[in-house]
Design a protein around this motif. Structure first.
Motif, PDB file in Angstrom:
ATOM      1  N   CYS A  39      40.151  45.414  40.279  1.00 30.73           N
ATOM      2  CA  CYS A  39      40.032  43.975  39.996  1.00 30.73           C
ATOM      3  C   CYS A  39      40.894  43.509  41.437  1.00 30.73           C
ATOM      4  N   ILE A  40      42.018  44.107  41.954  1.00 29.03           N
ATOM      5  CA  ILE A  40      42.381  43.071  42.685  1.00 29.03           C
ATOM      6  C   ILE A  40      41.425  42.693  44.186  1.00 29.03           C
ATOM      7  N   SER A  41      41.443  41.662  44.914  1.00 26.06           N
ATOM      8  CA  SER A  41      40.443  41.749  46.137  1.00 26.06           C
ATOM      9  C   SER A  41      40.863  40.038  47.044  1.00 26.06           C
ATOM     10  N   SER A  42      41.134  40.404  47.953  1.00 28.52           N
ATOM     11  CA  SER A  42      40.722  39.898  48.654  1.00 28.52           C
ATOM     12  C   SER A  42      39.982  38.762  49.392  1.00 28.52           C
ATOM     13  N   GLN A  52      41.454  37.591  38.758  1.00 27.47           N
ATOM     14  CA  GLN A  52      42.274  39.386  38.796  1.00 27.47           C
ATOM     15  C   GLN A  52      43.215  39.779  38.002  1.00 27.47           C
ATOM     16  N   ALA A  53      43.947  38.116  37.845  1.00 24.55           N
ATOM     17  CA  ALA A  53      45.229  39.195  36.861  1.00 24.55           C
ATOM     18  C   ALA A  53      44.750  39.373  36.171  1.00 24.55           C
ATOM     19  N   ALA A  54      43.788  38.189  35.410  1.00 29.11           N
ATOM     20  CA  ALA A  54      43.226  39.055  33.596  1.00 29.11           C
ATOM     21  C   ALA A  54      43.318  40.265  33.665  1.00 29.11           C
ATOM     22  N   GLN A  55      42.088  40.039  34.307  1.00 19.25           N
ATOM     23  CA  GLN A  55      41.435  41.500  34.638  1.00 19.25           C
ATOM     24  C   GLN A  55      42.374  42.535  34.769  1.00 19.25           C
ATOM     25  N   VAL A  56      43.414  42.396  35.191  1.00 14.64           N
ATOM     26  CA  VAL A  56      44.663  43.788  34.900  1.00 14.64           C
ATOM     27  C   VAL A  56      45.458  43.588  33.871  1.00 14.64           C
TER      28      VAL A  56
END
Length: 131
Positions: A39-42, A52-56
């Motif tokens: 989920c978290i990627s730069s 991404q935060a919503a996916q987490v």
């Protein structure tokens, strides 16, 4: 595309999965691993931090994480990224045979540090979504 079904939290407690040499049995650990790997990627092609935060948040909801576990989720992802960089640094000093060529290790270290910096800089966005 493969369909991915998230196990309910009560089923997850009884599943042992291995991922990146880590064994996890709890919903919190499963969510951490999925968050930092999927989920978290730069990457420039990745969705914005808010998406991404919503996916987490979806992961945290799916695994029924309580407020304490939600609060610790990003801390754990940051810790994992920092440990990843340290492991690759130590790999360079380790004995042969190695699992990766020496010329690829600096890129893996840079990636781990870059992802840590991105996650840290986006911390407030993730915390707000998980709140």
């Amino acid at each position: 595309m493969t369909d991915i079904r998230l196990l309910p939290a009560d089923e997850m407690r009884h599943v042992r999965c291995t991922h990146n040499l880590t064994i996890f049995e709890t919903p919190h650990t499963a969510a951490v691993i999925m968050a930092w790997t999927w989920c978290i990627s730069s990457k420039p092609s990745a969705p914005p931090a808010a998406v991404q935060a919503a996916q987490v948040r979806v992961l945290a909801d799916a695994y029924g994480l309580d407020a304490t576990s939600r609060y610790r989720l990003i801390d754990a992802a940051l810790d994992r990224r920092a440990r990843n960089a340290r492991w690759w640094y130590s790999h360079l000093a380790g004995p042969f045979p190695r699992i990766a060529a020496d010329q690829t290790v600096p890129g893996r270290i840079r990636w781990s540090e870059q992802e840590h910096a991105y996650t840290s800089a986006s911390r407030k966005t993730f915390d707000t979504a998980l709140g």
